[in-house]
Design a protein around this motif. Structure first.
Motif, PDB file in Angstrom:
ATOM      1  N   GLU A  93       8.588  -1.055  -1.783  1.00  0.00           N
ATOM      2  CA  GLU A  93       7.294  -1.736  -1.895  1.00  0.00           C
ATOM      3  C   GLU A  93       6.148  -0.818  -1.467  1.00  0.00           C
ATOM      4  OE1 GLU A  93       7.975  -5.212   0.483  1.00  0.00           O
ATOM      5  OE2 GLU A  93       8.765  -6.355  -1.214  1.00  0.00           O
ATOM      6  N   ASN A  94       6.365  -0.029  -0.423  1.00  0.00           N
ATOM      7  CA  ASN A  94       5.335   0.911   0.022  1.00  0.00           C
ATOM      8  C   ASN A  94       5.050   1.948  -1.062  1.00  0.00           C
ATOM      9  OD1 ASN A  94       5.124  -0.359   2.500  1.00  0.00           O
ATOM     10  ND2 ASN A  94       6.545   1.031   3.510  1.00  0.00           N
ATOM     11  N   GLU A  95       6.111   2.469  -1.688  1.00  0.00           N
ATOM     12  CA  GLU A  95       5.943   3.442  -2.763  1.00  0.00           C
ATOM     13  C   GLU A  95       5.250   2.805  -3.965  1.00  0.00           C
ATOM     14  OE1 GLU A  95       9.688   5.331  -3.663  1.00  0.00           O
ATOM     15  OE2 GLU A  95      10.073   5.689  -1.534  1.00  0.00           O
ATOM     16  N   LEU A  96       5.633   1.571  -4.277  1.00  0.00           N
ATOM     17  CA  LEU A  96       5.037   0.865  -5.406  1.00  0.00           C
ATOM     18  C   LEU A  96       3.543   0.646  -5.172  1.00  0.00           C
ATOM     19  CD1 LEU A  96       5.506  -0.490  -8.134  1.00  0.00           C
ATOM     20  CD2 LEU A  96       6.123  -2.580  -6.904  1.00  0.00           C
ATOM     21  N   GLU A  97       3.185   0.300  -3.948  1.00  0.00           N
ATOM     22  CA  GLU A  97       1.775   0.109  -3.612  1.00  0.00           C
ATOM     23  C   GLU A  97       0.984   1.395  -3.846  1.00  0.00           C
ATOM     24  OE1 GLU A  97      -0.985  -1.594   0.045  1.00  0.00           O
ATOM     25  OE2 GLU A  97       1.075  -1.002   0.459  1.00  0.00           O
ATOM     26  N   ILE A 100       0.524   1.894  -7.615  1.00  0.00           N
ATOM     27  CA  ILE A 100      -0.490   0.988  -8.157  1.00  0.00           C
ATOM     28  C   ILE A 100      -1.892   1.490  -7.799  1.00  0.00           C
ATOM     29  CG2 ILE A 100      -1.467  -1.343  -7.960  1.00  0.00           C
ATOM     30  CD1 ILE A 100       1.489  -2.332  -7.772  1.00  0.00           C
ATOM     31  N   GLN A 101      -2.069   1.929  -6.556  1.00  0.00           N
ATOM     32  CA  GLN A 101      -3.370   2.453  -6.146  1.00  0.00           C
ATOM     33  C   GLN A 101      -3.751   3.691  -6.956  1.00  0.00           C
ATOM     34  OE1 GLN A 101      -2.910   2.971  -1.916  1.00  0.00           O
ATOM     35  NE2 GLN A 101      -3.226   0.799  -1.475  1.00  0.00           N
ATOM     36  N   THR A 102      -2.781   4.543  -7.217  1.00  0.00           N
ATOM     37  CA  THR A 102      -3.044   5.731  -8.033  1.00  0.00           C
ATOM     38  C   THR A 102      -3.424   5.320  -9.454  1.00  0.00           C
ATOM     39  OG1 THR A 102      -1.515   7.068  -6.725  1.00  0.00           O
ATOM     40  CG2 THR A 102      -2.071   7.884  -8.922  1.00  0.00           C
ATOM     41  N   GLY A 103      -2.692   4.359 -10.000  1.00  0.00           N
ATOM     42  CA  GLY A 103      -3.005   3.855 -11.338  1.00  0.00           C
ATOM     43  C   GLY A 103      -4.408   3.275 -11.418  1.00  0.00           C
ATOM     44  N   GLN A 104      -4.799   2.536 -10.382  1.00  0.00           N
ATOM     45  CA  GLN A 104      -6.141   1.960 -10.341  1.00  0.00           C
ATOM     46  C   GLN A 104      -7.206   3.054 -10.278  1.00  0.00           C
ATOM     47  OE1 GLN A 104      -5.560  -0.632  -6.970  1.00  0.00           O
ATOM     48  NE2 GLN A 104      -5.220  -2.430  -8.281  1.00  0.00           N
ATOM     49  N   ARG A 105      -6.940   4.098  -9.476  1.00  0.00           N
ATOM     50  CA  ARG A 105      -7.897   5.207  -9.391  1.00  0.00           C
ATOM     51  C   ARG A 105      -8.053   5.915 -10.737  1.00  0.00           C
ATOM     52  NH1 ARG A 105      -5.499   6.176  -4.373  1.00  0.00           N
ATOM     53  NH2 ARG A 105      -4.186   7.833  -5.210  1.00  0.00           N
ATOM     54  N   LEU A 106      -6.971   5.922 -11.518  1.00  0.00           N
ATOM     55  CA  LEU A 106      -7.009   6.548 -12.842  1.00  0.00           C
ATOM     56  C   LEU A 106      -7.606   5.626 -13.900  1.00  0.00           C
ATOM     57  CD1 LEU A 106      -3.503   8.251 -12.845  1.00  0.00           C
ATOM     58  CD2 LEU A 106      -5.723   9.370 -12.604  1.00  0.00           C
ATOM     59  N   GLY A 107      -7.870   4.384 -13.516  1.00  0.00           N
ATOM     60  CA  GLY A 107      -8.464   3.430 -14.442  1.00  0.00           C
ATOM     61  C   GLY A 107      -7.457   2.703 -15.316  1.00  0.00           C
ATOM     62  N   LEU A 108      -6.182   2.742 -14.952  1.00  0.00           N
ATOM     63  CA  LEU A 108      -5.177   2.027 -15.731  1.00  0.00           C
ATOM     64  C   LEU A 108      -5.281   0.528 -15.482  1.00  0.00           C
ATOM     65  CD1 LEU A 108      -2.003   4.245 -15.129  1.00  0.00           C
ATOM     66  CD2 LEU A 108      -3.435   4.180 -17.161  1.00  0.00           C
ATOM     67  N   SER A 109      -5.135  -0.235 -16.540  1.00  0.00           N
ATOM     68  CA  SER A 109      -5.126  -1.694 -16.391  1.00  0.00           C
ATOM     69  C   SER A 109      -3.730  -2.123 -15.932  1.00  0.00           C
ATOM     70  CB  SER A 109      -5.455  -2.366 -17.724  1.00  0.00           C
ATOM     71  OG  SER A 109      -4.386  -2.185 -18.644  1.00  0.00           O
ATOM     72  N   LYS A 110      -3.637  -3.372 -15.509  1.00  0.00           N
ATOM     73  CA  LYS A 110      -2.344  -3.917 -15.090  1.00  0.00           C
ATOM     74  C   LYS A 110      -1.346  -3.848 -16.244  1.00  0.00           C
ATOM     75  CE  LYS A 110      -0.266  -8.176 -13.309  1.00  0.00           C
ATOM     76  NZ  LYS A 110      -0.532  -9.564 -12.891  1.00  0.00           N
ATOM     77  N   ASN A 111      -1.812  -4.200 -17.455  1.00  0.00           N
ATOM     78  CA  ASN A 111      -0.927  -4.168 -18.623  1.00  0.00           C
ATOM     79  C   ASN A 111      -0.461  -2.753 -18.943  1.00  0.00           C
ATOM     80  OD1 ASN A 111      -0.929  -6.934 -19.020  1.00  0.00           O
ATOM     81  ND2 ASN A 111      -2.674  -6.885 -20.423  1.00  0.00           N
TER      82      ASN A 111
END
Length: 125
Positions: A93-97, A100-111
């Motif tokens: 879960e820590n790694e997944l978090e 997700i934070q990296t994806g958000q910084r890159l502008g990736l959507s949830k989908n």
């Protein structure tokens, strides 16, 4: 116990030791009651300071992975299978978090993130 550390990694040396000891426990390479090298011995083997190994051992003991006894050494703490699984899930879960934070910084959507997970998850099938 096999630990390889990298001075080129962004992860601090003590954290690299912590993660690799945990992986050795999760994989079953280290079992309940197994003795770990002394802090001095491990520091010498890894060519790091004793402060680094001391910090790693203390953190692992605080988290319940190790037990130290003065004059006897440091040992893998007893773990029940369901507790070990819970720890593994918590680490995941820590790694997944972080992912997700990296994806958000890159502008990736949830989908988009879910699509990437699907690709990687099914990639080996």
């Amino acid at each position: 116990m096999n630990i390889l550390i990298s001075s080129n990694s962004k992860e601090p040396l003590f954290q690299q030791i912590i993660e690799q000891v945990k992986q050795n426990i999760f994989s079953g390479e280290l079992k309940e009651g197994d003795a770990l090298p002394s802090m001095r011995q491990l520091a010498k083997e890894l060519k790091v300071s004793v402060i680094t190994t001391k910090r790693a051992y203390e953190e692992l003991e605080k988290e319940g992975y190790l037990v130290s006894t003065v004059g006897k050494g440091t040992f893998v703490a007893g773990q029940q299978a369901h507790v070990l699984k819970e720890w593994q899930i918590r680490e995941f879960e820590n790694e997944l978090e972080q992912i997700i934070q990296t994806g958000q910084r890159l502008g990736l959507s949830k989908n988009e993130l879910i699509e990437l997970i699907d690709i990687y998850y099914e990639g080996d099938e």
